[in-house]
Scaffold this motif. Structure first.
Motif, short mmCIF file in Angstrom:
data_model
loop_
_atom_site.label_atom_id
_atom_site.label_comp_id
_atom_site.label_asym_id
_atom_site.label_seq_id
_atom_site.Cartn_x
_atom_site.Cartn_y
_atom_site.Cartn_z
N ARG A 139 0.85 -1.19 0.00
CA ARG A 139 0.00 0.00 0.00
C ARG A 139 0.88 1.23 0.00
O ARG A 139 2.01 1.19 0.45
CB ARG A 139 -0.86 0.04 1.26
CG ARG A 139 -1.89 -1.05 1.33
CD ARG A 139 -2.57 -1.07 2.71
NE ARG A 139 -2.97 -2.44 3.03
CZ ARG A 139 -4.05 -3.02 2.53
NH1 ARG A 139 -4.86 -2.35 1.74
NH2 ARG A 139 -4.33 -4.27 2.83
N LEU A 140 0.33 2.29 -0.48
CA LEU A 140 1.05 3.56 -0.44
C LEU A 140 0.46 4.43 0.66
O LEU A 140 -0.74 4.43 0.88
CB LEU A 140 0.93 4.29 -1.78
CG LEU A 140 1.57 3.60 -2.98
CD1 LEU A 140 1.29 4.40 -4.25
CD2 LEU A 140 3.07 3.46 -2.77
N ALA A 141 1.34 5.15 1.33
CA ALA A 141 0.88 6.09 2.35
C ALA A 141 1.71 7.38 2.23
O ALA A 141 2.90 7.32 1.92
CB ALA A 141 1.04 5.49 3.74
N PRO A 142 1.07 8.52 2.45
CA PRO A 142 1.79 9.80 2.35
C PRO A 142 3.06 9.83 3.22
O PRO A 142 4.05 10.44 2.83
CB PRO A 142 0.76 10.82 2.84
CG PRO A 142 -0.57 10.21 2.51
CD PRO A 142 -0.37 8.73 2.72
N ALA A 143 3.02 9.17 4.38
CA ALA A 143 4.14 9.25 5.32
C ALA A 143 5.44 8.68 4.77
O ALA A 143 6.51 8.97 5.29
CB ALA A 143 3.77 8.52 6.62
N LEU B 179 2.98 14.23 4.44
CA LEU B 179 4.19 13.68 3.80
C LEU B 179 5.24 13.33 4.86
O LEU B 179 5.26 13.88 5.96
CB LEU B 179 4.80 14.68 2.82
CG LEU B 179 4.01 15.02 1.55
CD1 LEU B 179 4.88 15.83 0.60
CD2 LEU B 179 3.51 13.77 0.86
N GLY B 180 6.14 12.43 4.46
CA GLY B 180 7.20 12.02 5.37
C GLY B 180 8.29 13.07 5.51
O GLY B 180 8.84 13.28 6.59
N GLY C 44 10.87 -3.07 -2.33
CA GLY C 44 11.43 -3.11 -0.98
C GLY C 44 11.80 -1.78 -0.38
O GLY C 44 12.26 -1.72 0.76
N ALA C 45 11.61 -0.70 -1.13
CA ALA C 45 11.94 0.61 -0.56
C ALA C 45 10.91 0.97 0.51
O ALA C 45 9.71 0.82 0.30
CB ALA C 45 11.94 1.69 -1.64
N HIS C 46 11.41 1.40 1.64
CA HIS C 46 10.53 1.82 2.73
C HIS C 46 10.01 3.23 2.46
O HIS C 46 8.88 3.56 2.79
CB HIS C 46 11.32 1.77 4.03
CG HIS C 46 10.54 2.18 5.23
ND1 HIS C 46 9.99 1.26 6.08
CD2 HIS C 46 10.22 3.40 5.71
CE1 HIS C 46 9.34 1.91 7.04
NE2 HIS C 46 9.46 3.21 6.84
N GLU D 294 1.18 15.52 -4.92
CA GLU D 294 0.01 15.17 -5.72
C GLU D 294 -0.47 13.76 -5.38
O GLU D 294 -1.66 13.51 -5.20
CB GLU D 294 0.36 15.29 -7.21
CG GLU D 294 -0.86 15.19 -8.09
CD GLU D 294 -0.54 15.42 -9.57
OE1 GLU D 294 0.65 15.50 -9.93
OE2 GLU D 294 -1.50 15.53 -10.35
N LEU D 295 0.48 12.85 -5.27
CA LEU D 295 0.14 11.46 -4.96
C LEU D 295 -0.50 11.36 -3.58
O LEU D 295 -1.49 10.64 -3.39
CB LEU D 295 1.42 10.61 -5.05
CG LEU D 295 1.34 9.11 -4.84
CD1 LEU D 295 0.27 8.47 -5.71
CD2 LEU D 295 2.70 8.46 -5.14
#
Ligand code: PBG
Length: 326
Positions: A25-29, A73-74, A307-309, A318-319
């Motif tokens: 899953r994708l998350a803004p963080a 965002l992270g 595998g990228a955190h 935007e994403l």
């Protein structure tokens, strides 16, 4: 009539089913927004080869950082473009220099609500465009460059950066930065090491973004595209030198490296979806050849799946907006 006893399609029948069984899953963080600030600008300056990306003024950079916080965002990764350059990149050490000032401004704007990262590299500051200073033969002088990086790192930490990103691929840069930070009392300032950074044709648009003065290439310090095992050596060295996060760059043509590094790294792995990757998708989408939103989402998902955190991407804001919608 025989029926297949195994039907993977069952888990794909509805959007809800696919959502339930999604492996990634994708998350803004996890998204980090790279941002450029240019000294002496009155208005933000569009970067032709990166439609939608600008060189910021102080005001628009602060606004972008505040928006990044709102979007969850992270982090933000800052690059500075100075008005004047010289052979040694001295503007990089000036506490009032464009990048150090930008760090201070962004920190004042967002405090600790966003991880403020900054580029520790000389290429934006040198008049020859190399990531380090040159010796009499025009070869990038590793050890003298690393000494300057150590001073840059302290200046950036003084300005309020939370995490420093040495991107110059000099040997020993992480150790030198770590020890300088510690001696200056910045024991809590972390380092995201550009550990496996390849000499890539896909950096093209970034060179416009930072008004690069480079003639030639960076092949005496960045890695050769065909080398896979060497990436692990680079990562191991940076880990031993004290890297808190290790990065693979570029991302999309190097997903095997991302996967290799993710399999062995005890620290979080970052991947940088670079300017040329951004430009390719924007250009194809502008021509109506691909579905822009779907292609962007898939490209970042692929980097995460490998595998990228965390992912540095020019689409971070935007994403994140799309992720909040859905
Ligand atoms: C060097 C640096 C580069 C990028 C990030 N840091 C350029 C280079 O190595 O030539 C490229 C990022 C991108 O292409 O988006 N300071």
């Amino acid at each position: 009539m025989t029926f297949p006893s195994q039907r993977p399609r069952r888990l794909r029948t509805t959007p809800a089913m696919r959502r339930l069984t999604a492996e990634t899953r994708l998350a803004p963080a996890e998204l980090i927004l790279p941002a450029f600030i240019r000294e002496g600008l009155a208005e933000p300056n569009p970067i032709t080869s990166m439609p939608g990306v600008v060189q910021h003024t102080t005001d628009t950079l602060k606004r972008a950082a505040a928006e990044a916080v709102e979007l969850g965002l992270g982090g933000i990764m800052l690059f500075g473009i100075p008005e004047t350059r010289d052979a040694e990149g001295t503007a990089s050490l000036d506490p009032e220099g464009v990048l150090n000032k930008a760090i201070r401004d962004v920190r004042a704007e967002v405090g600790d609500d966003l991880v403020i990262m900054s580029d520790v590299c000389l290429d934006e500051f040198t008049d020859h465009g190399h990531c380090g200073v040159l010796d009499a033969d025009g070869y990038v002088d590793n050890d003298r460059t690393v000494e300057i990086y150590a001073q840059m790192a302290v200046a950036q930490a003084d300005a309020g950066a939370h995490m420093l990103g040495p991107s110059g691929m000099m040997d020993g840069q992480v150790a030198a930065i770590r020890s300088a930070l510690d001696q200056a009392g910045h024991t809590n300032t972390s380092v995201v090491a550009y550990a496996a950074k390849y000499a890539s044709a896909f950096y093209g648009p970034f060179r416009e973004a930072v008004d690069s003065q480079l003639k030639g290439d960076r092949r005496t310090y960045q890695m050769d595209a065909g080398n896979r095992t060497e990436a692990l050596r680079e990562v191991e060295l940076d880990l031993a030198e004290g890297a808190d996060v290790v990065m693979v760059k570029p991302a999309m043509s190097y997903l095997d490296i991302v996967a290799d590094v993710a399999a062995m790294s005890p620290v979080p792995v970052a991947a940088y979806q670079i300017s040329g990757e951004y430009a390719m998708i924007e250009a194809a989408a502008a021509n109506g050849w691909i579905d822009r939103r779907a292609a962007i989402t898939e490209s970042v998902l692929g980097i995460r799946r490998a595998g990228a955190h965390m992912v540095l991407t020019y689409w971070a804001a935007e994403l994140a907006g799309w992720l909040k919608e859905s």
